[in-house]
Design a protein around this motif. Sequence first.
Motif, PDB file in Angstrom:
ATOM      1  N   ALA A 156       0.857  -1.197   0.000  1.00  0.00           N
ATOM      2  CA  ALA A 156       0.000   0.000   0.000  1.00  0.00           C
ATOM      3  C   ALA A 156       0.884   1.234   0.000  1.00  0.00           C
ATOM      4  O   ALA A 156       1.971   1.245   0.589  1.00  0.00           O
ATOM      5  N   ALA A 157       0.406   2.295  -0.671  1.00  0.00           N
ATOM      6  CA  ALA A 157       1.197   3.528  -0.783  1.00  0.00           C
ATOM      7  C   ALA A 157       1.140   4.366   0.482  1.00  0.00           C
ATOM      8  O   ALA A 157       2.078   5.100   0.793  1.00  0.00           O
ATOM      9  N   THR A 158       0.044   4.276   1.220  1.00  0.00           N
ATOM     10  CA  THR A 158      -0.126   5.027   2.468  1.00  0.00           C
ATOM     11  C   THR A 158      -0.690   4.081   3.530  1.00  0.00           C
ATOM     12  O   THR A 158      -1.335   3.079   3.190  1.00  0.00           O
ATOM     13  N   PRO A 159      -0.500   4.374   4.794  1.00  0.00           N
ATOM     14  CA  PRO A 159      -0.980   3.459   5.835  1.00  0.00           C
ATOM     15  C   PRO A 159      -2.488   3.461   6.043  1.00  0.00           C
ATOM     16  O   PRO A 159      -3.029   2.488   6.571  1.00  0.00           O
ATOM     17  N   THR A 160      -3.195   4.531   5.669  1.00  0.00           N
ATOM     18  CA  THR A 160      -4.646   4.584   5.862  1.00  0.00           C
ATOM     19  C   THR A 160      -5.316   5.214   4.652  1.00  0.00           C
ATOM     20  O   THR A 160      -4.692   5.942   3.875  1.00  0.00           O
ATOM     21  N   ASP A 161      -6.606   4.926   4.515  1.00  0.00           N
ATOM     22  CA  ASP A 161      -7.412   5.585   3.490  1.00  0.00           C
ATOM     23  C   ASP A 161      -7.624   7.045   3.855  1.00  0.00           C
ATOM     24  O   ASP A 161      -7.662   7.405   5.036  1.00  0.00           O
ATOM     25  N   LEU A 162      -7.786   7.865   2.832  1.00  0.00           N
ATOM     26  CA  LEU A 162      -8.071   9.274   3.051  1.00  0.00           C
ATOM     27  C   LEU A 162      -9.483   9.418   3.627  1.00  0.00           C
ATOM     28  O   LEU A 162     -10.409   8.705   3.225  1.00  0.00           O
ATOM     29  N   ASP A 196       5.639   7.564  10.477  1.00  0.00           N
ATOM     30  CA  ASP A 196       4.659   7.622   9.400  1.00  0.00           C
ATOM     31  C   ASP A 196       3.415   6.786   9.674  1.00  0.00           C
ATOM     32  O   ASP A 196       2.402   6.957   8.995  1.00  0.00           O
ATOM     33  N   ILE A 197       3.460   5.879  10.661  1.00  0.00           N
ATOM     34  CA  ILE A 197       2.278   5.082  10.971  1.00  0.00           C
ATOM     35  C   ILE A 197       1.633   5.515  12.289  1.00  0.00           C
ATOM     36  O   ILE A 197       0.697   4.877  12.768  1.00  0.00           O
ATOM     37  N   ALA A 198       2.129   6.589  12.890  1.00  0.00           N
ATOM     38  CA  ALA A 198       1.642   6.996  14.217  1.00  0.00           C
ATOM     39  C   ALA A 198       0.141   7.272  14.203  1.00  0.00           C
ATOM     40  O   ALA A 198      -0.586   6.843  15.105  1.00  0.00           O
ATOM     41  N   HIS A 199      -0.342   7.975  13.187  1.00  0.00           N
ATOM     42  CA  HIS A 199      -1.767   8.306  13.151  1.00  0.00           C
ATOM     43  C   HIS A 199      -2.611   7.065  12.911  1.00  0.00           C
ATOM     44  O   HIS A 199      -3.662   6.875  13.554  1.00  0.00           O
ATOM     45  N   ALA A 200      -2.175   6.191  12.023  1.00  0.00           N
ATOM     46  CA  ALA A 200      -2.925   4.963  11.747  1.00  0.00           C
ATOM     47  C   ALA A 200      -3.003   4.074  12.987  1.00  0.00           C
ATOM     48  O   ALA A 200      -4.062   3.523  13.305  1.00  0.00           O
ATOM     49  N   VAL A 201      -1.892   3.940  13.701  1.00  0.00           N
ATOM     50  CA  VAL A 201      -1.880   3.120  14.910  1.00  0.00           C
ATOM     51  C   VAL A 201      -2.754   3.747  15.987  1.00  0.00           C
ATOM     52  O   VAL A 201      -3.443   3.041  16.738  1.00  0.00           O
ATOM     53  N   THR A 380      -2.810  12.445   1.438  1.00  0.00           N
ATOM     54  CA  THR A 380      -2.754  11.887   0.089  1.00  0.00           C
ATOM     55  C   THR A 380      -1.372  11.280  -0.145  1.00  0.00           C
ATOM     56  O   THR A 380      -0.447  11.494   0.651  1.00  0.00           O
ATOM     57  N   ARG A 381      -1.231  10.538  -1.209  1.00  0.00           N
ATOM     58  CA  ARG A 381       0.059   9.896  -1.497  1.00  0.00           C
ATOM     59  C   ARG A 381       1.171  10.933  -1.631  1.00  0.00           C
ATOM     60  O   ARG A 381       2.266  10.746  -1.091  1.00  0.00           O
ATOM     61  N   GLU A 382       0.915  12.045  -2.317  1.00  0.00           N
ATOM     62  CA  GLU A 382       1.944  13.064  -2.502  1.00  0.00           C
ATOM     63  C   GLU A 382       2.242  13.798  -1.207  1.00  0.00           C
ATOM     64  O   GLU A 382       3.413  14.066  -0.881  1.00  0.00           O
ATOM     65  N   GLN A 383       1.209  14.145  -0.430  1.00  0.00           N
ATOM     66  CA  GLN A 383       1.435  14.792   0.867  1.00  0.00           C
ATOM     67  C   GLN A 383       2.231  13.882   1.793  1.00  0.00           C
ATOM     68  O   GLN A 383       3.125  14.339   2.517  1.00  0.00           O
ATOM     69  N   HIS A 384       1.911  12.607   1.772  1.00  0.00           N
ATOM     70  CA  HIS A 384       2.606  11.639   2.619  1.00  0.00           C
ATOM     71  C   HIS A 384       4.091  11.607   2.276  1.00  0.00           C
ATOM     72  O   HIS A 384       4.950  11.620   3.171  1.00  0.00           O
TER      73      HIS A 384
END
Length: 400
Positions: A156-162, A196-201, A380-384
Amino acid sequence: MDVKNAFLHGDLYEEVYLQPPPGVDAPSGYVYRLRHALYGLKQAPHAWFERFVSVMQAAGFSPSEHDPALFIHLSPRGRTLLLLYVDDMLITGDDVDHISHVKRHLNEQFQMTDLGPLSYFLGIEVLHSAKGYYLSQSKYIQDLIVRSGITDNRTAATPTDLHLQLRGTDGTPLEDPSHYHHIVGSLVYLTVTRLDIAHAVHILSQFVSAPTSVHFGHLLRVLRYLRGISSQCLFYARDSPLQLHAYSDSTWASDPTDRRSVTGYCILLGSSPLAWKSKKQAVVSRSSTEAKLRALATTTSEIVWLRWLLVDFGIVCGAPTPLLCIGAIQIANDPVKHELTKHIGVDASFTRSHCYQKTIALQYVPSELQVADFFSKAQTREQHRLHLLKLSALDPLLPP
């Protein structure tokens, strides 16, 4: 025969049952007395730490007032630092000869193994280069993916969906939630280096009491994201300026269930990230300004502690620490508005007092440059990708 043993140590009282050694009979009415704390009892960690502190003080070290596990030795030849975690330790400093002396002293007091220059510590890999240091947990990630049981090769390109919003009622309850508990707990420790996964966790850890199939699906997305970028490291440049600055932001009423807001902050020393957090606020904020002011107070508290801790490392922050934020600056600086902020007076007064003391200097930052957004909302992928570059989260195997 089990013999009951009762003993008092400090303010703690504990009862255990001991098996007498072969050939030893305890007469009726007698008990065993423990002369030393046993491993596994409540007193053992406290007794071990007291013993270690006494050894370090005898060697001329002093415990830090801001972190009791940090020991400091000052001499005309330089500063020596020792950091203790249970029974693992790191030693560093300016005086190489004194470091060798400390290791010999510790070896006389304890059974100790010298593992040489730092390369691996508590699951964290440390890579050295001429430009600086890289911290990663790539092996930890690979082991976690194997334990998770994922059978596909997707990434996956980002850890969570927008715009992800999860509720406790989404999906069907898991029959065995222990697997979810294990993975989430491992990811919490992984945020030590993987900011980079802090918010998803932060989101997924809210459902450990009753996870569902939907929550588990999003948990697997985080693992697939990590698999695609497992070699990413935090880079700490040798030439990074020793100047502290911070970013602070929050959402407003973003949780769909309880309408509480999320605080996100990041504190850097030069280009090197030192502290970051994604955490739901304890109370419901009645306006976006109130939510941002609570986030400012939380970030200020962390800045104050880091400034104290940096002094122990020989880094004095004489100038105010820039705290970059979007809103609530006027309220934090202006006591005249107390009529509108009585319900959040403590947070406002705390932040304002440190503005007056020149501990922090509140500065406006445009939303597109607000790094703290990385810890309060999905990107988003670019912001990430851009936020990773700003936070010196790099892949040492790839060009920046």
